[in-house]
Design a protein around this motif. Structure first.
Motif, PDB file in Angstrom:
ATOM      1  N   TYR A 192      19.362  27.655  -2.226  1.00 26.19           N
ATOM      2  CA  TYR A 192      20.661  27.474  -2.876  1.00 26.19           C
ATOM      3  C   TYR A 192      21.833  27.559  -1.888  1.00 26.19           C
ATOM      4  O   TYR A 192      22.980  27.688  -2.291  1.00 26.19           O
ATOM      5  CB  TYR A 192      20.828  28.501  -4.000  1.00 26.19           C
ATOM      6  CG  TYR A 192      19.951  28.211  -5.193  1.00 26.19           C
ATOM      7  CD1 TYR A 192      20.309  27.241  -6.132  1.00 26.19           C
ATOM      8  CD2 TYR A 192      18.741  28.888  -5.373  1.00 26.19           C
ATOM      9  CE1 TYR A 192      19.498  26.969  -7.224  1.00 26.19           C
ATOM     10  CE2 TYR A 192      17.914  28.620  -6.461  1.00 26.19           C
ATOM     11  CZ  TYR A 192      18.299  27.655  -7.381  1.00 26.19           C
ATOM     12  OH  TYR A 192      17.493  27.379  -8.454  1.00 26.19           O
ATOM     13  N   ASP A 193      21.492  27.482  -0.586  1.00 25.45           N
ATOM     14  CA  ASP A 193      22.508  27.457   0.467  1.00 25.45           C
ATOM     15  C   ASP A 193      23.432  28.678   0.398  1.00 25.45           C
ATOM     16  O   ASP A 193      24.663  28.553   0.443  1.00 25.45           O
ATOM     17  CB  ASP A 193      23.330  26.159   0.388  1.00 25.45           C
ATOM     18  CG  ASP A 193      24.123  25.893   1.661  1.00 25.45           C
ATOM     19  OD1 ASP A 193      23.709  26.410   2.718  1.00 25.45           O
ATOM     20  OD2 ASP A 193      25.163  25.208   1.586  1.00 25.45           O
ATOM     21  N   SER A 206      29.339  28.393  -7.348  1.00 29.62           N
ATOM     22  CA  SER A 206      28.458  27.677  -8.293  1.00 29.62           C
ATOM     23  C   SER A 206      26.995  27.822  -7.873  1.00 29.62           C
ATOM     24  O   SER A 206      26.103  27.936  -8.722  1.00 29.62           O
ATOM     25  CB  SER A 206      28.846  26.197  -8.372  1.00 29.62           C
ATOM     26  OG  SER A 206      28.760  25.588  -7.096  1.00 29.62           O
ATOM     27  N   ASN A 207      26.734  27.850  -6.564  1.00 32.85           N
ATOM     28  CA  ASN A 207      25.354  28.021  -6.105  1.00 32.85           C
ATOM     29  C   ASN A 207      24.832  29.428  -6.392  1.00 32.85           C
ATOM     30  O   ASN A 207      23.660  29.611  -6.730  1.00 32.85           O
ATOM     31  CB  ASN A 207      25.251  27.730  -4.605  1.00 32.85           C
ATOM     32  CG  ASN A 207      25.160  26.245  -4.323  1.00 32.85           C
ATOM     33  OD1 ASN A 207      25.224  25.435  -5.247  1.00 32.85           O
ATOM     34  ND2 ASN A 207      25.023  25.879  -3.060  1.00 32.85           N
ATOM     35  N   LYS A 210      23.816  29.456  -9.936  1.00 34.38           N
ATOM     36  CA  LYS A 210      22.529  28.758 -10.123  1.00 34.38           C
ATOM     37  C   LYS A 210      21.365  29.674  -9.761  1.00 34.38           C
ATOM     38  O   LYS A 210      20.350  29.719 -10.471  1.00 34.38           O
ATOM     39  CB  LYS A 210      22.493  27.481  -9.274  1.00 34.38           C
ATOM     40  CG  LYS A 210      23.380  26.370  -9.796  1.00 34.38           C
ATOM     41  CD  LYS A 210      23.380  25.196  -8.835  1.00 34.38           C
ATOM     42  CE  LYS A 210      24.372  24.114  -9.286  1.00 34.38           C
ATOM     43  NZ  LYS A 210      24.492  23.032  -8.280  1.00 34.38           N
TER      44      LYS A 210
END
Length: 289
Positions: A192-193, A206-207, A210
């Motif tokens: 998810y970086d 946002s990541n 997630k």
């Protein structure tokens, strides 16, 4: 039954000690199990007091020597010698009355030792293995108090413990980060970086959301599977087990509703929200019968 009642009564002070620890340390856990018949409730509180003692030695006192001493006390207890302390006097009664899982108590201490020598999990399996040791074991500890058929439903109880621990992790992300612990697996953070700096912020990306939702959905699936054991739980204990499951699960919903404040503060349930959830759990139980 006379023996059971007299042993609880004789050791009332020891059980009061365990009850006070539970009420002070986990209002959710205390609320869920307080409606059990007194002997069962007190037995649950004794198990919780053991777990809280181990947890506090690591998280609050940072006392690895104290954790080793707890392990020695447990070994002594396992050999039939009861240490002269309220916790052990209460547990001696519980072990006399119920078909308890002693190995789960040892494994729980092993799990706490993993926090003493903390390493960020590499994979999701590493994370779930950790969750088994610190919380799946708790499911195995309390299950004999809730069901005479407990050996049939060990897997569900383990999954409930793991789901609750994942929920704790998702609730406490920021707090754990400040203590130098990242429980999200490196593998998933990379996917998810995300990096450690991603957790050192007030507003989740946002990541991050997630990744958080990935773990939350896994927890929910484990809650759902765990509830399949409900028919095997003694009728008198079903409301408490359902209440505990619903109350913990609701923390995930609250985090979403509040736009994931977990990097700044853990989420919790208001008294009003707890009452609402307990009402829903009782309605669900009535619909099952």
């Amino acid at each position: 039954m006379t023996k059971t009642i007299s042993s609880f009564e004789y050791n009332r002070a020891a059980f009061d000690y365990c009850r006070a620890i539970t009420k002070r340390s986990s209002k959710t856990f205390f609320t869920a199990f307080s409606n059990l018949p007194p002997e069962r409730a007190n037995s649950i509180y004794a198990v919780y007091a053991f777990c809280r003692t181990a947890d506090d030695l690591v998280d609050i006192d940072h006392d690895s020597a104290g954790l080793q001493e707890l392990h020695r006390d447990l070994s002594e207890f396992a050999s039939g010698q009861v240490p002269d302390q309220p916790l052990w006097r209460a547990l001696a009664v519980v072990f006399d009355v119920y078909d308890m899982n002693l190995s789960a108590f040892f494994e729980m201490i092993d799990g706490q030792e993993r926090d003493v020598n903390f390493k960020q999990p590499e994979t999701q399996q590493d994370l779930e293995d950790y969750c088994y040791y610190v919380a799946g074991t708790v499911g195995l500890m309390v299950l004999p108090i809730l069901s005479v058929k407990h050996k049939r439903i060990n897997t569900q109880a383990i999954n409930l413990g793991i789901a609750m621990q994942l929920t704790n992790i998702l609730r406490d992300v920021g707090e754990d980060y400040q203590q130098g612990r990242i429980y999200f697996p490196r593998e998933l953070m990379s996917r998810y970086d995300l990096n450690a700096a991603s957790l050192n912020t007030r507003t989740p990306s946002s990541n991050f959301i997630k990744l958080w939702e990935y773990e939350a959905h896994l927890a929910m699936s484990k809650y759902d599977f765990a509830l399949s054991m409900l028919p095997e739980i003694d009728t008198v204990a079903q409301p408490s087990l359902l209440a505990a499951t619903y109350l913990y699960r609701e923390l995930l919903t609250v985090a979403r509703e509040q736009n994931y404040p977990i990097l700044n503060k853990p989420v919790s349930l208001s008294t009003k929200r707890k009452k609402k959830v307990l009402k829903e759990s009782m309605k669900m139980l009535k619909n099952r019968h």
